[in-house]
Scaffold this active site. Structure first.
Site, PDB file in Angstrom:
ATOM      1  N   CYS A  14      47.648  83.960  45.310  1.00  0.00           N
ATOM      2  CA  CYS A  14      47.975  82.879  44.379  1.00  0.00           C
ATOM      3  C   CYS A  14      49.417  82.929  43.914  1.00  0.00           C
ATOM      4  CB  CYS A  14      47.086  82.937  43.149  1.00  0.00           C
ATOM      5  SG  CYS A  14      45.360  82.899  43.561  1.00  0.00           S
ATOM      6  N   SER A  17      45.116  87.350  51.568  1.00  0.00           N
ATOM      7  CA  SER A  17      44.214  86.216  51.789  1.00  0.00           C
ATOM      8  C   SER A  17      44.994  85.050  52.379  1.00  0.00           C
ATOM      9  CB  SER A  17      43.597  85.792  50.448  1.00  0.00           C
ATOM     10  OG  SER A  17      43.077  84.496  50.562  1.00  0.00           O
ATOM     11  N   GLU A  67      55.856  75.202  55.479  1.00  0.00           N
ATOM     12  CA  GLU A  67      54.476  75.087  55.966  1.00  0.00           C
ATOM     13  C   GLU A  67      53.621  74.188  55.070  1.00  0.00           C
ATOM     14  OE1 GLU A  67      56.203  77.833  55.358  1.00  0.00           O
ATOM     15  OE2 GLU A  67      55.006  79.481  54.571  1.00  0.00           O
TER      16      GLU A  67
END
Lengths: 674, 174
Positions: free
Chosen positions: A299, A319, A366
């Site tokens: 995050c 992650s 991205e």
């Protein structure tokens, strides 16, 4: 030094309660001596000389660097100390660009405030004649050296708390500056944009790069639909800008945004619930396969850049979920836009974040949809307060309003993302709900809460005891990673937040951003969570519906396309190559990576081997051998660039082989060509 | 073949990579390179696991360190009070003029000479003092005497070059 006993401050008898320095004691006595360079969370520097006091035995001393002694008689307010303090301010102002009215720090500048407070009415010295250039290269932070007073707060914050050391003093005496390595631009060094330096800077020398004008332009552009998302840590801090303290002002923010003309006001909590669900499923999948553990949360964009630069070998463990900000942007541009019958570029997504690094994250290539960035502008808590002020809105008088639907609903588990430990607790709540079924009530996972730098906990899932770690501050993160690498500790999941205390202590939060302020904000977040009916991410009906409607489930190909991402190793510093042999401009160019990852895997020995082999074979003159700082292939052994082809996995052991197969033949080839 | 890079690693290792030895490491490295190139400082920071900004800070703090290349012969003209009143300035100007130093530069384009001033060499009795490469002390100098010393160096260098015209990579710091 004595840790007990009594001393006298301005005639008041005060008990010493283990204070390390006089300043703490004086402040406890109710005398708020001014300082620039003293922060209780950083080391004592003693440079600004504002906390000078007179003592009976030692004469004039700086209170911050003087230990309290029993029987000491301290006077803080004498003719001499007042005169000296004023003089210090006057001298600082002499070297400071005094265009206060147009400074973005105006009104919140400590120098300005103290000059006024201490009654400095004129500056008898001229202005500095030479204006130094501003550094505008970072997407997040602006450096204006003309306003720096050399207190060193940013230097110590970055070094001691974040462990990065981007800033340091350079040169000496009147030429001293605070700058980056080799005075490089901020975008060319390893800065992760956490903005902690900005939050301790007392002046306008380090400020957040403002995107306010961009947002006004979008609001006033009738062709653009402005969609706003608000991060959890903002709602408990924005009130501080309007004298309300750390209290929940969500309803007022929504009302204010609607008043200034925002089309849709949504909540980042929606995306945070999505994050928990995706990330938990990813975690469970990895547990089942027993691969890429521990999983690291993704995050925090400061942490991501840090990991890319300093621990590329851990990138497979991070992650793959996008941060809530980017999940939200992607969902709005890819799906919600269609609902409104709009193209992605017609939607203007604004994030209101406690964070400065989110500005960098939003600009990562991205995160785009059909060429348009998923998040168009990122405003910090302080910036949105400024916008309300620009629009002359009486914030405290605003009547609460509710978020729009459907992206305006979030659970308490998403709310607590704003404090260190929140993401982990949220995952625990989700997994408990998933494995325990509907009967699972409220799960408050207390061991991961609080301001402590490294917190660990254990939970049992399906009979397996999972080891969890929660870390805040990058200095602490480095400590934890070295514990993991040395095998001293083993974890299954690690939550990382770059800023002390998590997002509540983000670089975009209002001053004062210290432990006390962070604790209050975090406390308010948990208080809000306590009365929140939706407790677990799966309680959020709208998120469940979104997963079904848009992705046809969770953790599948669709979600991986829209709300997951990939990471790349990133170099820390841009600079010239390192010349190992002087055979310039030869046909064969060989560069060996000397970045830390490669250095630790024996890059030096590889270079030495290459150099020796070239000499032994008599081809040294036909080979241009360089060292280079990071080829950005850090995950796999030493990297070598041979005539623009990058070979990874080189080691001191196979260097001879590589030289024989990859370098020698090319030397032969190129020399026959010549 | 240039072995400076290996020497660099040797220097760092000989100090055990200890941060408290940074100044000593920089001194020895400068001895090798005659200045402290940016990429060398980055390498030192990498090898010692400290921030490059810290290394840069130390390297710029001390006047003994130079981040720009210096000539083979570094001529330091003392401009402390005693030397100044006894005529250090004309000596400095004479050197700059004789070596045709471009304005703002202190090193000749052929990297042979660097001329700089220094605040005090602590040899005020010999004022004005000029020191060449740290150990060749010229006391009570005049513009003429110091230009004579430079001339000697130039002819010595030419002689060397003629003798060893094939040898390359000479970089000994006397």
């Amino acid at each position: 030094m004595s840790s007990n006993g009594k001393l006298t401050i301005d005639g008041l008898e005060i008990e010493i309660r283990g204070e390390k320095n006089l300043l703490e004691l004086i402040r406890r006595a109710g005398i708020n001596l001014p300082t620039f360079c003293y922060h209780s969370e950083l080391s004592v520097y003693g440079a600004c000389r504002l906390c000078l006091v007179e003592t009976d035995k030692m004469g004039l001393v700086a209170a911050c660097s003087t230990p309290p002694q029993e029987g000491m008689i301290v006077k803080t307010n004498t003719l001499r100390t007042r005169r000296l303090r004023k003089m210090v301010i006057e001298l600082l102002l002499a070297n400071h660009e005094r265009e206060c009215t147009t400074c973005s720090r105006s009104g919140r500048c400590k120098l300005q405030l103290l000059a006024q407070q201490l009654g400095v009415k004129e500056v008898r010295f001229g202005k500095r004649d030479k204006k130094l250039p501003l550094d505008l290269t970072s997407p997040a932070i602006v450096k204006d050296p003309n306003k720096c007073i050399l207190c060193g707060d940013c230097v110590r914050m970055c070094k001691e708390v974040q462990g990065l050391g981007i800033w340091d003093f350079a040169h000496r005496g009147s030429k001293t500056v605070v700058t980056t390595a080799f005075n490089k631009e901020l975008s060319d060094v390893a800065c992760v944009n956490c903005g902690q330096c900005v939050s301790v800077c007392p002046t306008g020398a380090l400020t957040v790069k403002s995107e306010i004008d961009k947002v006004w332009n979008a609001i006033h552009n009738p062709d653009q639909t402005v969609v706003v998302q608000i991060a959890p840590a903002v709602r408990v801090a924005l009130g501080e800008e309007f004298g309300l303290g750390a209290e929940d002002v969500t309803g007022k923010i929504v009302a204010g945004l609607k008043l200034i003309g925002v089309d849709r006001v949504f909540d980042t909590l929606f995306a945070a619930d999505m994050t928990t669900i995706e990330e938990s499923n990813e975690f469970l999948e990895r547990l089942a396969k027993n691969e890429n553990l521990p999983i690291f949360t993704s995050c925090c964009p400061g942490w991501i850049k840090y990991c890319e630069q300093f621990h590329a070998e851990l990138l497979p463990n991070v992650s793959s979920c996008r941060s809530p900000q980017q999940m939200f942007g992607s969902v709005v541009k890819k799906y919600y836009a269609k609902k409104l019958d709009k193209r992605p570029e017609e939607m203007f997504v604004v994030s209101i974040m406690p964070c400065v690094a989110k500005k960098f994250e939003a600009q990562r290539p991205e995160f785009t949809t059909e060429g348009a960035p998923d998040v168009d502008a990122v405003l910090t808590t302080v910036e949105i307060a400024r916008m309300f002020k620009e629009a002359s809105i009486d914030f405290t008088a605003l009547a609460n309003k509710a978020f729009d639907n459907p992206l305006g609903v979030g659970s308490g588990a998403a709310l607590i993302f704003g404090a260190s430990g929140g993401v982990m607790e949220s995952v625990v709540r989700y997994v408990a709900g998933l494995t325990g079924g509907d009967e699972v009530g409220r799960i408050d996972f207390l061991p991961v809460r609080g301001m402590e730098g490294i917190k660990t906990a254990s939970v049992e899932v399906n009979g397996r005891a999972l080891q969890l770690a929660v870390v805040n501050g990058l200095g602490n993160t480095e400590k934890l990673i070295s514990m993991i690498k040395s095998g001293e500790a083993t974890f299954d999941a690690v939550e990382v937040m770059s800023c002390p205390g998590g997002c509540v202590g983000g670089g975009g939060q209002p001053d004062i951003n210290d432990t006390v302020a962070r604790t209050r904000r975090a406390g308010e977040i948990y208080e809000m969570d306590r009365v929140q009916q939706l407790h677990k991410p799966q309680d959020n009906y709208f998120v469940g519906k979104a997963f079904e409607e848009w992705f046809g489930g969770v953790n599948n190909q669709e979600t991986h396309h829209a709300i997951h991402t990939t990471y790349v190793p990133r170099r820390r510093i841009n600079g010239k190559p390192f010349i190992v042999n002087d055979s310039r401009s030869q046909p064969l160019r060989v560069s060996v990576c000397l970045g830390t990852g490669c250095y630790l895997r024996g890059a030096y020995d590889v270079i030495k081997e290459f150099n020796d082999l070239a000499e032994n074979q008599g081809i040294a003159g036909q080979l241009e051998l360089n060292g280079t700082f990071c080829l950005e292939k850090c995950d796999n052994g030493v990297s070598v660039n041979i005539n623009d082809e990058i070979i990874t996995g080189v080691s001191p052991e196979n260097a001879g082989e590589v030289f024989k197969n990859k370098i020698s033949p090319l030397v032969g080839k190129t020399s026959t060509k010549l | 073949m240039d072995r400076k890079f290996e020497r660099l690693q040797e220097i760092i290792e000989s100090h055990g990579g200890r941060v408290s030895h940074l100044i000593a490491i920089l001194q020895e490295v400068q001895e090798e390179y005659r200045y402290l190139p940016e990429e060398v400082l980055t390498y030192i920071a990498t090898a010692m696991n400290i921030s490059p900004a810290t290394v840069y800070g130390v390297a710029t703090f001390y006047t003994q360190f130079s981040l720009i290349p210096k000539g083979k012969y570094v001529i330091r003209v003392c401009d402390g009070t005693a030397c100044h009143v006894r005529g250090a300035e004309p000596i400095h100007f004479a050197l700059r003029e004789d070596l045709a130093l471009p304005k703002g530069d202190s090193t000749t384009p052929d990297m042979q000479f660097t001329v700089e001033t220094v605040s005090c060499l602590g040899a005020c009795g010999l004022a004005p003092v000029v020191v060449i490469n740290g150990d060749e002390v010229h006391g009570q100098t005049t513009p003429e005497s110091i230009l004579g010393a430079v001339k000697k160096i130039v002819s010595r260098e030419q002689l060397k070059e003629n003798k060893n015209s094939s040898e390359t990579g000479c970089c000994q710091n006397a």
